[in-house]
Design an enzyme around this catalytic site. Structure first.
Site, PDB file in Angstrom:
ATOM      1  N   GLY A 163       1.439  -1.804   0.389  1.00 31.23           N
ATOM      2  CA  GLY A 163      -0.168  -0.157   0.108  1.00 31.23           C
ATOM      3  C   GLY A 163       1.160   1.690  -0.023  1.00 31.23           C
ATOM      4  O   GLY A 163       1.712   0.815   0.251  1.00 31.23           O
ATOM      5  N   GLN A 177       3.131   9.427   1.233  1.00 31.57           N
ATOM      6  CA  GLN A 177       4.302   9.557   1.999  1.00 31.57           C
ATOM      7  C   GLN A 177       5.285   9.267  -0.181  1.00 31.57           C
ATOM      8  O   GLN A 177       6.042   9.086  -0.598  1.00 31.57           O
ATOM      9  CB  GLN A 177       4.335   7.966   1.587  1.00 31.57           C
ATOM     10  N   CYS A 196       6.422   0.097   7.753  1.00 33.66           N
ATOM     11  CA  CYS A 196       5.850   1.260   6.534  1.00 33.66           C
ATOM     12  C   CYS A 196       7.129   1.643   5.832  1.00 33.66           C
ATOM     13  O   CYS A 196       8.507   1.625   5.615  1.00 33.66           O
ATOM     14  CB  CYS A 196       5.729   2.301   7.213  1.00 33.66           C
ATOM     15  N   LEU A 197       7.162   1.909   4.212  1.00 36.91           N
ATOM     16  CA  LEU A 197       7.623   2.154   3.151  1.00 36.91           C
ATOM     17  C   LEU A 197       8.703   3.596   3.817  1.00 36.91           C
ATOM     18  O   LEU A 197       9.859   3.969   3.524  1.00 36.91           O
ATOM     19  CB  LEU A 197       7.075   2.523   1.950  1.00 36.91           C
ATOM     20  N   HIS A 216      -4.113   0.797   7.876  1.00 39.49           N
ATOM     21  CA  HIS A 216      -1.859   1.695   7.833  1.00 39.49           C
ATOM     22  C   HIS A 216      -2.667   2.696   7.042  1.00 39.49           C
ATOM     23  O   HIS A 216      -2.329   4.207   7.542  1.00 39.49           O
ATOM     24  CB  HIS A 216      -1.673   0.616   7.372  1.00 39.49           C
ATOM     25  N   GLU A 217      -2.854   2.418   5.977  1.00 36.69           N
ATOM     26  CA  GLU A 217      -3.009   3.605   4.678  1.00 36.69           C
ATOM     27  C   GLU A 217      -4.268   4.785   4.587  1.00 36.69           C
ATOM     28  O   GLU A 217      -3.041   5.923   4.778  1.00 36.69           O
ATOM     29  CB  GLU A 217      -3.149   2.845   3.212  1.00 36.69           C
ATOM     30  N   HIS A 223      -2.140   7.704   7.208  1.00 43.54           N
ATOM     31  CA  HIS A 223      -1.282   8.437   7.426  1.00 43.54           C
ATOM     32  C   HIS A 223      -1.465   9.238   6.286  1.00 43.54           C
ATOM     33  O   HIS A 223      -0.974  10.651   6.166  1.00 43.54           O
ATOM     34  CB  HIS A 223      -1.282   8.009   5.394  1.00 43.54           C
TER      35      HIS A 223
HETATM   36 NI    NI Z   1       2.961   3.103   5.289  1.00 46.45          NI
END
Ligand code: NI
Length: 190
Positions: free
Chosen positions: A45, A50, A98-99, A140-141, A144
């Site tokens: 995701g 991000q 998480c990226l 999670h997304e 953000h």
């Molecule tokens: Ni993340």
């Protein structure tokens, strides 16, 4: 085009993202770039903050979780202006990463079932329910877009233990295979 990922500590990751309109410029290109970026970084995701855009847009590809959750099979979606309108069920723990926070994984407790409304890339409206891993990726997304990161949801003791490593991420003192924007990186230092 693969876009650079904003790293922990970047102010955009703490902003509440705004809804977009149908005439948002170059939306299809942005969606394509976000997919390409997510795949290049092996993410499941990716949220617009991000990639340094404070708008309510997510892309997901849950295929790697197809074994654990049948709903994940071939699940590739663009979620525009999503809204979680219900969360119910059990609290359950899942190990998240998480990226924007490379090399850190933590057990996070969330509620198991969600109902979500959103528009897809063709501006078609959806009202859907998800459970387990699928709900988890969306939650999670979605966080953000609200300026929340998964490390905010761990215990205070875990937060304390992570502090140093999070600071190193902000400074760019990490080994990461994809391009990132580090908020505390000193200029001229590699
Ligand atoms: Ni993340």
């Amino acid at each position: 085009m693969i876009l650079p990922i904003t790293a922990y500590g970047h102010p955009i990751l703490r902003k509440i993202a705004v809804d977009i309109e149908e005439d948002y410029p170059n939306l299809q290109q942005l969606v394509d770039d976000m997919y390409e970026t997510m795949h290049a970084t092996s993410g499941v995701g990716l949220a617009a903050p991000q990639v340094n855009l404070s708008i309510r847009l997510l892309v997901m590809d849950a295929t790697p979780y197809a074994d654990e959750d049948p709903q994940a099979k071939d699940f590739k979606r663009v979620l525009i202006n999503p809204e979680i309108i219900e969360e119910e069920g059990e609290n359950w723990v899942f190990n998240e990463g998480c990226l924007s926070i490379p090399d850190i994984r933590e057990d996070v407790e969330r509620i198991s079932n969600i109902r979500i409304q959103y528009y897809d890339e063709n501006w078609k409206f959806h009202d859907e329910r998800y459970t387990s891993v699928m709900a988890r990726i969306i939650q999670h997304e979605y966080d953000h877009l609200e300026g929340i990161l998964f490390v905010d949801r761990v215990s205070n003791i875990r937060k304390m233990l992570l502090k140093r490593r999070l600071l190193d991420i902000s400074k760019g003192n990490i080994d990461v295979k994809y391009k990132m924007i580090f908020p505390l990186k000193k200029k001229g230092r590699r």
